[in-house]
Design a protein around this motif. Structure first.
Motif, PDB file in Angstrom:
ATOM      1  N   GLN A   1       0.781  -1.316  -0.076  1.00  0.00           N
ATOM      2  CA  GLN A   1      -0.107  -0.387   0.052  1.00  0.00           C
ATOM      3  C   GLN A   1       1.353   1.446  -0.668  1.00  0.00           C
ATOM      4  O   GLN A   1       2.211   1.493   0.289  1.00  0.00           O
ATOM      5  CB  GLN A   1      -1.362  -0.284   1.218  1.00  0.00           C
TER       6      GLN A   1
ATOM      7  N   GLY B   1     -11.859  -0.544  -4.875  1.00  0.00           N
ATOM      8  CA  GLY B   1     -10.327  -1.610  -3.922  1.00  0.00           C
ATOM      9  C   GLY B   1     -10.674  -2.939  -4.547  1.00  0.00           C
ATOM     10  O   GLY B   1     -11.143  -3.229  -5.433  1.00  0.00           O
TER      11      GLY B   1
ATOM     12  N   VAL C   1       0.754  -8.356  -3.779  1.00  0.00           N
ATOM     13  CA  VAL C   1       0.593  -6.866  -4.112  1.00  0.00           C
ATOM     14  C   VAL C   1       1.683  -6.790  -4.243  1.00  0.00           C
ATOM     15  O   VAL C   1       2.103  -6.534  -2.388  1.00  0.00           O
ATOM     16  CB  VAL C   1      -0.880  -5.795  -2.985  1.00  0.00           C
TER      17      VAL C   1
ATOM     18  N   ASP D   1       3.148  -3.483  -5.355  1.00  0.00           N
ATOM     19  CA  ASP D   1       2.989  -1.386  -5.474  1.00  0.00           C
ATOM     20  C   ASP D   1       2.171  -1.246  -5.873  1.00  0.00           C
ATOM     21  O   ASP D   1       1.771  -1.896  -6.844  1.00  0.00           O
ATOM     22  CB  ASP D   1       4.447  -1.712  -6.330  1.00  0.00           C
ATOM     23  N   THR D   2       0.791  -0.512  -5.303  1.00  0.00           N
ATOM     24  CA  THR D   2       0.043  -0.145  -5.906  1.00  0.00           C
ATOM     25  C   THR D   2      -0.067   1.094  -6.597  1.00  0.00           C
ATOM     26  O   THR D   2      -1.223   1.550  -7.272  1.00  0.00           O
ATOM     27  CB  THR D   2      -1.086   0.059  -4.899  1.00  0.00           C
TER      28      THR D   2
ATOM     29  N   ALA E   1      -1.036   1.115  -9.532  1.00  0.00           N
ATOM     30  CA  ALA E   1      -2.688   0.971 -10.863  1.00  0.00           C
ATOM     31  C   ALA E   1      -3.825   1.175 -11.648  1.00  0.00           C
ATOM     32  O   ALA E   1      -4.717   0.932 -12.239  1.00  0.00           O
ATOM     33  CB  ALA E   1      -3.283  -0.472  -9.357  1.00  0.00           C
TER      34      ALA E   1
ATOM     35  N   SER F   1      -4.103  -3.494 -14.765  1.00  0.00           N
ATOM     36  CA  SER F   1      -4.551  -3.022 -13.222  1.00  0.00           C
ATOM     37  C   SER F   1      -3.366  -4.416 -12.491  1.00  0.00           C
ATOM     38  O   SER F   1      -2.854  -4.324 -10.963  1.00  0.00           O
ATOM     39  CB  SER F   1      -5.171  -2.323 -12.700  1.00  0.00           C
ATOM     40  N   THR F   2      -3.828  -6.263 -12.256  1.00  0.00           N
ATOM     41  CA  THR F   2      -3.648  -6.875 -11.618  1.00  0.00           C
ATOM     42  C   THR F   2      -1.869  -6.866 -11.820  1.00  0.00           C
ATOM     43  O   THR F   2      -1.232  -7.508 -10.641  1.00  0.00           O
ATOM     44  CB  THR F   2      -4.860  -7.841 -11.854  1.00  0.00           C
TER      45      THR F   2
ATOM     46  N   VAL G   1      -0.062  -4.003  -9.687  1.00  0.00           N
ATOM     47  CA  VAL G   1       0.521  -3.845  -8.757  1.00  0.00           C
ATOM     48  C   VAL G   1       1.743  -5.300  -8.551  1.00  0.00           C
ATOM     49  O   VAL G   1       1.959  -4.546  -7.459  1.00  0.00           O
ATOM     50  CB  VAL G   1      -1.001  -4.103  -7.349  1.00  0.00           C
TER      51      VAL G   1
END
Length: 304
Positions: free
Chosen positions: A100, A213, A235, A237-238, A241, A270-271, A274
């Motif tokens: 996060q 989210g 995860v 790093d978001t 994303a 986006s998957t 992250v």
């Protein structure tokens, strides 16, 4: 048809930490990485990697050569970039052990756009083009008004939240990209369905993409809602994303795909994002996204 992005560009100073700092606390970072970022730059690169023709319109401040180079490397047209006095936009980002992040943003020359700059850039556009803006620059309302008056479709990522946000001409926006926090700011409600209902009534012509989210995303257009879940993956790093989601969704929408197929392509992209560190460099290529979709790399989707 092209995407013309009046987009912010930032130098991201990313610090790896075990936990986010608390008020009054001092601690050593585990690592420092410097990346090219900014919502505008990330979204331009995401759309370009997805297969869209992208023109990026922005000002180049001190130290911005690396930002222009990054756009060039990824196939974004940079002829609308102009040099300016002052510091480039930059961020201080903390990324914790769970991937996060929290971000401190300094706007720099991103906040120095002028009407003359906007007008000159739009002169090279046609009504079939799409204009993209984020709330990390100034002149947002003027860009929306001007592009709309030319018959262009406008996509607006209403982030970050500012006092000016509530006064923008949302009635002239074609696609509005918001998350739960921005939706609550705009409507006074924290319930996703209420957010969509309020905005749909207030701006009936606006197509709204609400990202939720871990609960996926919802797209509302012409009175219909399309929902999608997430793929649960580890995860790293978001940071980019959401920008990856925006760029891939817009490209798919401009390509004429159905709302669900647009959401699915953006979700897979986006998957992939992250699971990698950094901002612009973590955005996947279209071939990677299509391969992951074809091979069902992430298995079963989890619905909200």
């Amino acid at each position: 048809m092209k995407l013309v992005n009046f987009g912010s560009m930032n130098i991201d100073n990313t610090y790896r930490v075990e936990e986010f700092l608390r008020p009054g606390e001092t601690k050593s970072a585990l690592r420092l990485d410097v990346y090219c970022g900014g919502k505008g730059l990330n979204q331009s690169i995401a759309a370009a990697k997805a297969g869209c023709t992208v023109w990026h319109a922005a000002l180049l401040g001190q130290g911005a050569k690396m930002l222009k180079d990054k756009l060039d490397e990824n196939g974004v047209d940079t002829h609308l970039l102009k040099p300016a006095e002052g510091k480039s936009g930059h961020t201080v980002i903390q990324v914790d052990a769970h991937g996060q992040n929290c971000i401190l943003l300094y706007g720099g020359v991103n906040k120095q756009l002028t009407k003359d700059f906007v007008d000159e850039a739009l002169q090279a556009c046609s009504a079939e083009d799409v204009v993209l803006v984020q709330n990390e620059t100034n002149m947002v309302a003027y860009i929306i008004e001007k592009a709309s008056s030319m018959g262009m479709r406008v996509a607006f990522n209403a982030s970050p939240i500012t006092e000016e946000l509530l006064g923008y001409p949302f009635d002239k926006v074609t696609w509005l990209f918001i998350n739960e926090v921005e939706g609550a700011c705009l409507t006074g409600s924290e319930d996703a369905d209420e957010i969509l209902a309020i905005l749909g009534k207030r701006y009936p012509q606006c197509r709204i993409l609400l990202t939720l989210g871990k609960h996926g995303a919802v797209y509302q257009a012409d009175g219909k809602m399309t929902r999608i879940g997430i793929f649960p993956v580890p995860v790293v790093d978001t940071t980019s994303a959401g920008d990856t989601f925006t760029g891939y969704f817009l490209q798919a929408m401009m390509d004429g795909l159905s709302p669900y197929d647009c959401l699915l392509r953006a979700t897979v992209a986006s998957t992939l994002c992250v699971q990698r560190p950094g901002a612009a460099d973590s955005i996947p290529l279209r071939d990677e996204v299509e391969k992951a979709m074809e091979q069902k790399t992430f298995g079963q989707m989890v619905l909200a």
